[in-house]
Scaffold this motif. Structure first.
Motif, short mmCIF file in Angstrom:
data_model
loop_
_atom_site.label_atom_id
_atom_site.label_comp_id
_atom_site.label_asym_id
_atom_site.label_seq_id
_atom_site.Cartn_x
_atom_site.Cartn_y
_atom_site.Cartn_z
N ASN A 101 -6.29 4.61 -1.53
CA ASN A 101 -6.74 3.41 -0.81
C ASN A 101 -7.83 2.67 -1.57
O ASN A 101 -7.82 1.44 -1.66
N LYS A 102 -8.74 3.45 -2.14
CA LYS A 102 -9.86 2.85 -2.86
C LYS A 102 -9.35 2.14 -4.12
O LYS A 102 -9.77 1.03 -4.45
N LYS A 152 1.23 4.06 -2.95
CA LYS A 152 0.94 5.47 -2.68
C LYS A 152 2.09 6.34 -3.21
O LYS A 152 1.85 7.35 -3.88
N GLN A 189 0.84 -1.21 0.00
CA GLN A 189 0.00 0.00 0.00
C GLN A 189 0.88 1.26 0.00
O GLN A 189 0.63 2.21 -0.74
N ASN A 241 -9.28 9.85 -0.30
CA ASN A 241 -9.09 8.42 -0.06
C ASN A 241 -8.86 7.63 -1.36
O ASN A 241 -8.87 6.39 -1.35
N THR A 242 -8.63 8.36 -2.45
CA THR A 242 -8.55 7.74 -3.77
C THR A 242 -7.54 6.59 -3.84
O THR A 242 -7.86 5.52 -4.37
N ASN A 294 -11.67 13.00 -3.93
CA ASN A 294 -11.68 12.15 -2.74
C ASN A 294 -10.25 11.91 -2.22
O ASN A 294 -9.43 11.36 -2.94
#
Ligand SMILES: [Ca+2]
Length: 99
Positions: free
Chosen positions: A55-56, A34, A30, A52-53, A50
């Motif tokens: 992670n999604k 990133k 992850q 949180n893009t 968003n």
């Protein structure tokens, strides 16, 4: 090498560069994903509303749910984005607008 061959090699090199962060260059964690997104696709990320893009996207791309992205899972992202870019370009061309 042809343009397309160079393109393929670049994909592999970039993937391995970021995946090697934890010593295992076969998969992106992850954190590595990133870093890759923030560095290599910063324009795309900046356009996302968003926060949180990443992670999604990671969740969507991780087909076998091992919380890591292998090359095959990663390439699906590149293919998806490339298809979207091509469609946008075609739309622009159809409207006769300049880049
Ligand atoms: Ca996976």
């Amino acid at each position: 090498m042809s343009e397309l061959e160079k393109c393929m090699e670049t994909l592999i090199v970039v993937f391995h560069r970021y995946a090697a962060g934890d010593g295992d260059k076969a998969t992106l964690t992850q954190k590595e994903f990133k870093k890759l997104m923030e560095t290599e696709l910063s324009g795309f990320l900046a356009a996302q509303k968003n926060p949180n893009t990443v992670n999604k996207m990671m969740k969507d791309l991780d087909q076998n749910n091992d919380k890591k992205l292998d090359f095959e899972e990663f390439v699906a992202l590149v293919v998806g984005l490339t298809i979207a870019c091509e469609a946008t370009e075609r739309l622009r061309d159809n409207k006769g607008l300049k880049k």
